[in-house]
Scaffold this motif. Structure first.
Motif, mmCIF file in Angstrom:
data_model
loop_
_atom_site.group_PDB
_atom_site.id
_atom_site.type_symbol
_atom_site.label_atom_id
_atom_site.label_comp_id
_atom_site.label_asym_id
_atom_site.label_seq_id
_atom_site.Cartn_x
_atom_site.Cartn_y
_atom_site.Cartn_z
ATOM 1 N N ALA A 28 0.821 -1.219 0.000
ATOM 2 C CA ALA A 28 0.000 0.000 0.000
ATOM 3 C C ALA A 28 0.850 1.264 0.000
ATOM 4 C CB ALA A 28 -0.958 -0.009 1.193
ATOM 5 N N VAL A 29 1.572 1.489 -1.075
ATOM 6 C CA VAL A 29 2.432 2.670 -1.195
ATOM 7 C C VAL A 29 1.560 3.911 -1.354
ATOM 8 C CG1 VAL A 29 4.253 3.756 -2.559
ATOM 9 C CG2 VAL A 29 4.256 1.282 -2.230
ATOM 10 N N THR A 30 1.891 4.952 -0.607
ATOM 11 C CA THR A 30 1.120 6.193 -0.640
ATOM 12 C C THR A 30 1.627 7.110 -1.750
ATOM 13 O OG1 THR A 30 2.582 7.256 0.956
ATOM 14 C CG2 THR A 30 0.680 6.065 1.839
ATOM 15 N N GLU A 31 0.970 8.231 -1.915
ATOM 16 C CA GLU A 31 1.320 9.170 -2.995
ATOM 17 C C GLU A 31 2.717 9.761 -2.847
ATOM 18 O OE1 GLU A 31 -1.051 12.872 -0.953
ATOM 19 O OE2 GLU A 31 -2.084 11.225 -1.936
ATOM 20 N N ASP A 32 3.238 9.815 -1.617
ATOM 21 C CA ASP A 32 4.594 10.343 -1.423
ATOM 22 C C ASP A 32 5.661 9.235 -1.450
ATOM 23 O OD1 ASP A 32 3.781 9.220 0.934
ATOM 24 O OD2 ASP A 32 4.257 10.942 2.196
ATOM 25 N N ALA A 33 5.307 8.083 -2.010
ATOM 26 C CA ALA A 33 6.210 6.951 -2.240
ATOM 27 C C ALA A 33 6.666 6.245 -0.962
ATOM 28 C CB ALA A 33 7.415 7.369 -3.074
ATOM 29 N N TYR A 34 5.927 6.424 0.114
ATOM 30 C CA TYR A 34 6.194 5.684 1.340
ATOM 31 C C TYR A 34 5.144 4.602 1.507
ATOM 32 C CZ TYR A 34 9.465 9.347 2.714
ATOM 33 O OH TYR A 34 10.519 10.205 2.753
ATOM 34 N N ALA A 35 5.547 3.503 2.061
ATOM 35 C CA ALA A 35 4.601 2.410 2.300
ATOM 36 C C ALA A 35 3.789 2.696 3.559
ATOM 37 C CB ALA A 35 5.343 1.097 2.462
ATOM 38 N N SER A 36 2.487 2.532 3.459
ATOM 39 C CA SER A 36 1.646 2.727 4.635
ATOM 40 C C SER A 36 1.438 1.415 5.385
ATOM 41 C CB SER A 36 0.295 3.321 4.241
ATOM 42 O OG SER A 36 -0.385 2.445 3.375
ATOM 43 N N LYS A 37 1.716 0.326 4.715
ATOM 44 C CA LYS A 37 1.622 -1.004 5.323
ATOM 45 C C LYS A 37 2.885 -1.794 4.983
ATOM 46 C CE LYS A 37 -2.743 -1.134 6.806
ATOM 47 N NZ LYS A 37 -3.103 -1.334 8.182
ATOM 48 N N THR A 38 3.238 -2.691 5.892
ATOM 49 C CA THR A 38 4.356 -3.598 5.667
ATOM 50 C C THR A 38 3.853 -5.011 5.896
ATOM 51 O OG1 THR A 38 5.930 -1.933 6.427
ATOM 52 C CG2 THR A 38 6.708 -4.203 6.389
ATOM 53 N N ARG A 39 4.313 -5.940 5.097
ATOM 54 C CA ARG A 39 3.885 -7.341 5.195
ATOM 55 C C ARG A 39 5.036 -8.193 5.713
ATOM 56 N NH1 ARG A 39 0.698 -9.629 0.305
ATOM 57 N NH2 ARG A 39 -0.848 -8.447 1.482
ATOM 58 N N LEU A 40 4.751 -8.949 6.767
ATOM 59 C CA LEU A 40 5.686 -9.950 7.271
ATOM 60 C C LEU A 40 5.228 -11.307 6.749
ATOM 61 C CD1 LEU A 40 8.011 -10.976 9.053
ATOM 62 C CD2 LEU A 40 6.381 -11.068 10.950
ATOM 63 N N THR A 41 6.099 -11.978 6.013
ATOM 64 C CA THR A 41 5.797 -13.292 5.437
ATOM 65 C C THR A 41 6.722 -14.340 6.045
ATOM 66 O OG1 THR A 41 5.148 -12.253 3.353
ATOM 67 C CG2 THR A 41 5.631 -14.611 3.284
ATOM 68 N N ILE A 42 6.129 -15.477 6.401
ATOM 69 C CA ILE A 42 6.898 -16.598 6.933
ATOM 70 C C ILE A 42 6.561 -17.824 6.099
ATOM 71 C CG2 ILE A 42 7.306 -18.102 8.923
ATOM 72 C CD1 ILE A 42 6.527 -15.728 10.715
ATOM 73 N N GLY A 43 7.590 -18.557 5.707
ATOM 74 C CA GLY A 43 7.408 -19.782 4.945
ATOM 75 C C GLY A 43 8.070 -20.953 5.655
ATOM 76 N N VAL A 44 7.379 -22.092 5.645
ATOM 77 C CA VAL A 44 7.880 -23.291 6.308
ATOM 78 C C VAL A 44 7.838 -24.449 5.324
ATOM 79 C CG1 VAL A 44 7.536 -24.907 8.222
ATOM 80 C CG2 VAL A 44 7.018 -22.485 8.533
ATOM 81 N N ARG A 45 8.976 -25.082 5.131
ATOM 82 C CA ARG A 45 9.039 -26.295 4.299
ATOM 83 C C ARG A 45 8.818 -27.485 5.222
ATOM 84 N NH1 ARG A 45 13.602 -29.727 2.668
ATOM 85 N NH2 ARG A 45 12.838 -31.036 0.977
ATOM 86 N N VAL A 46 7.851 -28.325 4.852
ATOM 87 C CA VAL A 46 7.480 -29.467 5.688
ATOM 88 C C VAL A 46 7.659 -30.755 4.905
ATOM 89 C CG1 VAL A 46 5.572 -30.594 6.903
ATOM 90 C CG2 VAL A 46 5.828 -28.116 7.011
ATOM 91 N N LYS A 47 8.291 -31.708 5.557
ATOM 92 C CA LYS A 47 8.400 -33.053 4.998
ATOM 93 C C LYS A 47 7.621 -33.976 5.940
ATOM 94 C CE LYS A 47 11.525 -36.621 3.442
ATOM 95 N NZ LYS A 47 12.883 -37.136 3.442
ATOM 96 N N TYR A 48 6.516 -34.513 5.443
ATOM 97 C CA TYR A 48 5.639 -35.400 6.206
ATOM 98 C C TYR A 48 5.822 -36.809 5.670
ATOM 99 C CZ TYR A 48 1.168 -37.619 7.471
ATOM 100 O OH TYR A 48 0.189 -38.467 7.930
ATOM 101 N N THR A 49 6.123 -37.742 6.558
ATOM 102 C CA THR A 49 6.355 -39.120 6.156
ATOM 103 C C THR A 49 5.394 -40.041 6.899
ATOM 104 O OG1 THR A 49 8.699 -38.600 5.879
ATOM 105 C CG2 THR A 49 8.099 -40.924 5.905
#
Length: 173
Positions: free
Chosen positions: A100-121
């Motif tokens: 959500a970048v604003t008109e003055d080129a600053y982000a109003s929101k930041t996203r934290l993403t987490i990824g997990v690789r799972v091996k299920y046997t």
């Protein structure tokens, strides 16, 4: 005559309503469709952080959430050695992206993403193994410092990831 007709109408309505209630199927979506005559144990290994950005408490938060969820939703006994089912993996993604970048080129929101690789046997049946990466994210206001919201976001994301992992493995969705 009116009383007799009224009583008959009430009896008819009660009969129909009881019949309708009796025909409604009941489903429960908590727990897992596990054959406990076959599967008795599960081993959940550590999930080390292999991401470029590291937040050390995340490993313990995720592992605790996964173990607690399995304990609450199955009758499987968690073990450290040989088991009927194994869940192992690593935290492969932990990153921030502007949203959500604003008109003055600053982000109003930041996203934290987490990824997990799972091996299920599945050690009891062939063809049920899974090797997959699951990701989840949360957005937060860019005016907040990550250090102020990080614990809460990691907990929320871990809960979502655990549900995704459980549904894909033990939940058999």
């Amino acid at each position: 005559m009116k009383i007799k007709n009224t009583i008959l109408l009430i009896v008819a309505l009660l009969t129909v309503s009881v019949g309708i209630v009796a025909c409604i199927p009941s489903f429960t979506l908590n727990g897992a469709p596990i054959d406990y005559n076959v599967y008795k144990t599960v081993r959940v290994s550590n999930f080390p952080i292999r991401a470029a950005l590291v937040y050390p408490p995340l490993e313990q938060t995720f592992e605790n959430e996964l173990l607690n969820y399995i304990t609450r939703n199955t009758r499987l006994q968690t073990v450290d050695g040989a088991s009927d089912l194994n869940i192992e993996g690593e935290i492969t993604q932990y990153y921030l992206t502007p949203q959500a970048v604003t008109e003055d080129a600053y982000a109003s929101k930041t996203r934290l993403t987490i990824g997990v690789r799972v091996k299920y046997t599945d050690n009891k049946a062939d063809g049920k193994d899974i090797d997959q990466t699951f990701t989840a994210y949360r957005d937060f206001d860019s005016s907040q410092m990550l250090t102020d919201v990080q614990d809460q976001l990691c907990q929320e994301i871990s809960e979502e990831l655990v549900q995704l992992i459980f549904n894909a493995t033990l939940g058999n969705w």
